[in-house]
Design an enzyme around this catalytic site. Structure first.
Site, PDB file in Angstrom:
ATOM      1  N   ASP A 107     -73.201  37.402  12.135  1.00 11.69           N
ATOM      2  CA  ASP A 107     -73.193  35.412  11.563  1.00 11.69           C
ATOM      3  C   ASP A 107     -72.019  35.168  13.323  1.00 11.69           C
ATOM      4  O   ASP A 107     -71.360  35.862  13.928  1.00 11.69           O
ATOM      5  CB  ASP A 107     -72.031  35.613  10.473  1.00 11.69           C
ATOM      6  CG  ASP A 107     -72.583  34.720   9.738  1.00 11.69           C
ATOM      7  OD1 ASP A 107     -72.594  33.598  10.594  1.00 11.69           O
ATOM      8  OD2 ASP A 107     -73.141  34.258   8.233  1.00 11.69           O
ATOM      9  N   ASP A 109     -69.481  31.759  12.610  1.00 13.08           N
ATOM     10  CA  ASP A 109     -68.252  31.404  12.030  1.00 13.08           C
ATOM     11  C   ASP A 109     -67.310  32.581  10.795  1.00 13.08           C
ATOM     12  O   ASP A 109     -68.805  32.887   9.379  1.00 13.08           O
ATOM     13  CB  ASP A 109     -68.606  30.451  10.985  1.00 13.08           C
ATOM     14  CG  ASP A 109     -68.307  29.140  11.790  1.00 13.08           C
ATOM     15  OD1 ASP A 109     -68.084  28.479  13.101  1.00 13.08           O
ATOM     16  OD2 ASP A 109     -69.675  28.259  12.727  1.00 13.08           O
TER      17      ASP A 109
END
Ligand SMILES: O=P(O)(O)OC[C@H]1O[C@H](O[C@H]2O[C@H](CO)[C@@H](O)[C@H](O)[C@H]2O)[C@H](O)[C@@H](O)[C@@H]1O
Length: 312
Positions: A107, A109
Site C-alpha cells: 500500500d 499511504d
C-alpha cells in the site's frame, strides 16, 4: 504445496529489511488496513456516519482501544496467530518461502509514506524508495492504492513496479519492462472506465459544495473521489457528512466507503484491491500456480483474496 500470504503490518518508514529478531511492528489492534473498508449506508440522517468518522480519528480510536484492551486479549492472541508479523518470524518466513515464487504487494499511504495532513505532501523518503527498489529487483512488486495511479507514481518514481491506483480500478504494468514477467507494458485493466464522466461530475460537485467547510479537501483519484476530513473541526463533521450525502443522492451508481479520516466515493462495481491482486497474480502468470507466496503490506481488503488461506 499451497499458495500462501504473509501480512507485514509495517508503519511508514519501517525499512523492509529490518533485523529478523525485532518485535512485531504493529502488534495490535490489527491494522485497519487488514480489515475490509466500511460501506456507509444512505439511510436517513448522518448520525451513523459521524460515529464512523469518530472511529476513524486516531484520538477516538486510541481511547476505544484502551477501553477494550482488557477484554481483547484473546482476540488479540488469535489475530496474531493468523497474522504473524513477518519481521518477528523472519526465519520461519524464509523457511516457508523456500521453493516458492514471492510476489510483493504494497500500500502507499501510511505504509511507504507517513500519514500527513496534506494528501499532496505525503512524500516517500529516499531510504524507503531504495528499499522498494531493491525488493523489486528480486520479486515482482506492485503498489496498490486508493489514490490516482499517476499520483502514486509521482511519489514513488519507480518505473519497474506494477501500479494499481483508484482502489485497484486502474492497473498498469512496469513502464520499464520487468525481469519477472513478459507481460505487456502499459495499461492492463481499467474496469470502471465507463464511470469516468460521472466521477468528474461528482468531483466538481463535491468541490463546489464543500467549499464552505474549512479544512475539507476533495481529491480526484480518477476512478474515485476522496473527501478528506482530517483537517475539519469535529464540530463541522455532521455538516460535511450532510453535504456529501446530499451530493451522493444524485448518484445511485456510486457508493461511499470510509478510510482513515476520509470518505471515498466509488463506482458500484464488483472490484476492489483484492480483485486487483488476483488480476496481477494472473498477469504475472501465477493464476493457477500453487507455489506462490504473497507478501501484503497493509492492504485493505486483502482477505478477500483468500477463502481459506493456510497458516504457516
Ligand atoms: O486505501 P488507501 O490506499 O490506503 O487510500 C486511502 C486514502 O489514502 C490517502 O489518504 C490518507 O493519507 C493522507 C496522506 O497521509 C492523509 O492526509 C489522509 O487522512 C489519509 O486518509 C489518499 O489521499 C486518499 O485519497 C485515499 O482515499
Amino acid at each position: 504445496m499451497t499458495k500462501q500470504g504473509v501480512v507485514v503490518p509495517a508503519p511508514a518508514e519501517a525499512a523492509v529489511a529490518v533485523p529478523p529478531s525485532s518485535a512485531p511492528l504493529l502488534p495490535y489492534p490489527p491494522p485497519r488496513a487488514a480489515m475490509r473498508k466500511k460501506c456507509l449506508q444512505m439511510g436517513p440522517g448522518v448520525g451513523g456516519w459521524v460515529e464512523s468518522m469518530r472511529a476513524s480519528s486516531p484520538t477516538h480510536a486510541r481511547a476505544a482501544a484502551a477501553l477494550a484492551a482488557g477484554a481483547d486479549e484473546d482476540r488479540r492472541a488469535a489475530w496474531m496467530v493468523e497474522h504473524p508479523s513477518a519481521l518477528s518470524k523472519f526465519d520461519q518466513v524464509v523457511a516457508a518461502s523456500k521453493g516458492k515464487q514471492i510476489v510483493v504487494f504494497l500500500d502507499y499511504d501510511g505504509t511507504l509514506s507517513p500519514i500527513v495532513d496534506d494528501p499532496d505532501a505525503a512524500y516517500m523518503s529516499d531510504t524507503m524508495r531504495r528499499a522498494v527498489r531493491s525488493v523489486a529487483k528480486h520479486f515482482p512488486t506492485a503498489i496498490v492504492s486508493g489514490r490516482c495511479r499517476d499520483k502514486v507514481f509521482e511519489f514513488v518514481k519507480l518505473a519497474e513496479l506494477y501500479y494499481a491506483g483508484s482502489h485497484g480500478m486502474d492497473i498498469k504494468g512496469p513502464a520499464k519492462g520487468s525481469r519477472h514477467t513478459r507481460a505487456a507494458k502499459g495499461v492492463l485493466f481499467q474496469p470502471a472506465s465507463q464511470f469516468l464522466p460521472m466521477i468528474e461530475q461528482v468531483h466538481e460537485s463535491l468541490v463546489e459544495k464543500t467549499r464552505s467547510i474549512p479544512g475539507a479537501k476533495v481529491e480526484n483519484n480518477k476512478f474515485c473521489v476522496s473527501v478528506h476530513f482530517r483537517c475539519v473541526d469535529e464540530k463541522s463533521w455532521s455538516a460535511l457528512a450532510e453535504t456529501v450525502k446530499s451530493v451522493l443522492k444524485e448518484y445511485p451508481k456510486l457508493k461511499l466507503t470510509q478510510g482513515r479520516m476520509v470518505f471515498e466515493v466509488r463506482p458500484i462495481i464488483k472490484w476492489d484491491k483484492g480483485k486487483a491482486l488476483e488480476f496481477l497474480l494472473e498477469s504475472l502468470g501465477f493464476a493457477d500456480c500453487a507455489d506462490v507466496m504473497e507478501f501484503l503490506l497493509r492492504l485493505v481488503e486483502w482477505e478477500r483474496l483468500s477463502k481459506a488461506r493456510p497458516k504457516w
